[in-house]
Write an enzyme that holds these catalytic residues in place. Sequence first.
Site, mmCIF file in Angstrom:
data_model
loop_
_atom_site.group_PDB
_atom_site.id
_atom_site.type_symbol
_atom_site.label_atom_id
_atom_site.label_comp_id
_atom_site.label_asym_id
_atom_site.label_seq_id
_atom_site.Cartn_x
_atom_site.Cartn_y
_atom_site.Cartn_z
ATOM 1 N N ASP A 238 -37.691 14.133 -41.046
ATOM 2 C CA ASP A 238 -37.679 14.101 -41.969
ATOM 3 C C ASP A 238 -37.279 14.334 -43.304
ATOM 4 O O ASP A 238 -36.419 15.246 -43.430
ATOM 5 C CB ASP A 238 -39.189 14.966 -42.366
ATOM 6 C CG ASP A 238 -39.823 13.562 -43.205
ATOM 7 O OD1 ASP A 238 -39.870 12.755 -43.989
ATOM 8 O OD2 ASP A 238 -41.312 14.368 -43.500
ATOM 9 N N HIS B 2 -30.501 6.969 -43.877
ATOM 10 C CA HIS B 2 -31.134 6.723 -42.348
ATOM 11 C C HIS B 2 -29.275 7.000 -41.673
ATOM 12 O O HIS B 2 -29.294 6.998 -40.350
ATOM 13 C CB HIS B 2 -31.860 6.077 -41.812
ATOM 14 C CG HIS B 2 -33.465 5.471 -42.447
ATOM 15 N ND1 HIS B 2 -34.114 6.321 -42.246
ATOM 16 C CD2 HIS B 2 -34.117 4.770 -42.960
ATOM 17 C CE1 HIS B 2 -35.491 5.965 -42.983
ATOM 18 N NE2 HIS B 2 -35.134 5.010 -43.775
ATOM 19 N N LEU C 42 -28.004 17.978 -20.889
ATOM 20 C CA LEU C 42 -28.742 17.800 -21.776
ATOM 21 C C LEU C 42 -29.788 16.302 -21.132
ATOM 22 O O LEU C 42 -29.586 15.457 -21.547
ATOM 23 C CB LEU C 42 -28.702 18.090 -23.031
ATOM 24 C CG LEU C 42 -29.189 17.752 -24.023
ATOM 25 C CD1 LEU C 42 -30.443 18.927 -24.348
ATOM 26 C CD2 LEU C 42 -29.428 17.511 -25.887
HETATM 27 C C1 FPP Z 1 -37.648 9.409 -41.435
HETATM 28 O O1 FPP Z 1 -37.091 10.315 -43.116
HETATM 29 C C2 FPP Z 1 -36.735 9.541 -40.487
HETATM 30 C C3 FPP Z 1 -37.311 7.999 -40.014
HETATM 31 C C4 FPP Z 1 -38.753 7.513 -39.997
HETATM 32 C C5 FPP Z 1 -35.772 7.596 -39.367
HETATM 33 C C6 FPP Z 1 -35.549 8.448 -38.707
HETATM 34 C C7 FPP Z 1 -33.692 7.666 -38.415
HETATM 35 C C8 FPP Z 1 -32.897 8.062 -38.098
HETATM 36 C C9 FPP Z 1 -32.531 9.606 -38.414
HETATM 37 C C10 FPP Z 1 -31.580 7.083 -37.763
HETATM 38 C C11 FPP Z 1 -31.372 7.155 -36.207
HETATM 39 C C12 FPP Z 1 -31.516 8.169 -35.114
HETATM 40 C C13 FPP Z 1 -31.704 7.354 -34.071
HETATM 41 C C14 FPP Z 1 -31.906 8.640 -33.040
HETATM 42 C C15 FPP Z 1 -30.169 7.203 -33.567
HETATM 43 P P1 FPP Z 1 -38.402 9.080 -44.358
HETATM 44 O O2 FPP Z 1 -37.693 8.042 -44.489
HETATM 45 O O3 FPP Z 1 -39.289 9.546 -44.048
HETATM 46 O O4 FPP Z 1 -37.865 10.269 -45.338
HETATM 47 P P2 FPP Z 1 -38.898 10.503 -46.651
HETATM 48 O O5 FPP Z 1 -39.618 11.227 -46.001
HETATM 49 O O6 FPP Z 1 -37.662 11.659 -47.567
HETATM 50 O O7 FPP Z 1 -39.233 9.198 -47.867
#
Ligand code: FPP
Length: 256
Positions: free
Chosen positions: A24, A41, A135
């Site tokens: 997050d 992201h 892994l």
């Molecule tokens: C939450 O941060 C994150 C996500 C919903 C997406 C996670 C995806 C990645 C890290 C990219 C790619 C992953 C792979 C496995 C290739 P948020 O957007 O909710 O952050 P915020 O709380 O600050 O808004």
Amino acid sequence: MTDSSDTDLLNLTRLPRHIAIVMDGNGRWAQQQGMVRTAGHKAGVNSVRNTVEACARYGVEVLTLFAFSSENWKRPEKEVGLLMDLFFTALHREVKRLKRNNVRLRIIGDRSAFSEKLQKRMASAEAETADGTGLVLQVAANYGGRWDIAQAMQQIAADVVAGKVASEAVNEQLVSDYLSFADLPNPDLFIRTGGEQRLSNFILWQAAYAELYFSDVLWPDFDIKALNAALQSFANRERRFGKTGEQVRIEEKREE
Ligand code: FPP
């Protein structure tokens, strides 16, 4: 590749077998830098790569990353589209590296909602890394803990109707056997970055005994130091599984 923070880890008395992470803070990280949320992201992919490689090096058996929840479809269309593009590209680009690190990739969740093109890419990335003996990297995509329990119930009900399972045989073990990744150990360390302290419908059943670790670090900043801090915290905890502390210590002495 090793660095001094790796060496510190050699002192760890206990390493989790399975780490699950809610990644997050991408959006906030980007906003803090004056960038659009989606840039967070993109930056998050680097943390994914570093965490996967560190876990592979340390000998962690399973790493499960919450990449896209069943609820994430509610985000703005543009952000969902960017995330889909990111998965697609990463699945293609990272396969070689995963293979080099002996990692076996597996996607968990309801993939039927993804485009056919993405589903195909998921299947080919899994097939290409299927020989990995190190892994196991599980990427949770369109996954929800309640969805997992419901899909298990659906399969059990079908098997009861078909006469393959007796209704009296439905117990905790049987339910566990129908859930995603029933063949792997349950997560013993659950990490959430980004300062929030919620489970957000991630692996609910399987994390029943997981140690919870909440970090204020935003996911794109989650580096080896931050991972080591989580592992150190885990190593310092006593896992009792409902027993008394004294019982656990006696059992540990016997195992030595
Ligand atoms: C939450 O941060 C994150 C996500 C919903 C997406 C996670 C995806 C990645 C890290 C990219 C790619 C992953 C792979 C496995 C290739 P948020 O957007 O909710 O952050 P915020 O709380 O600050 O808004």
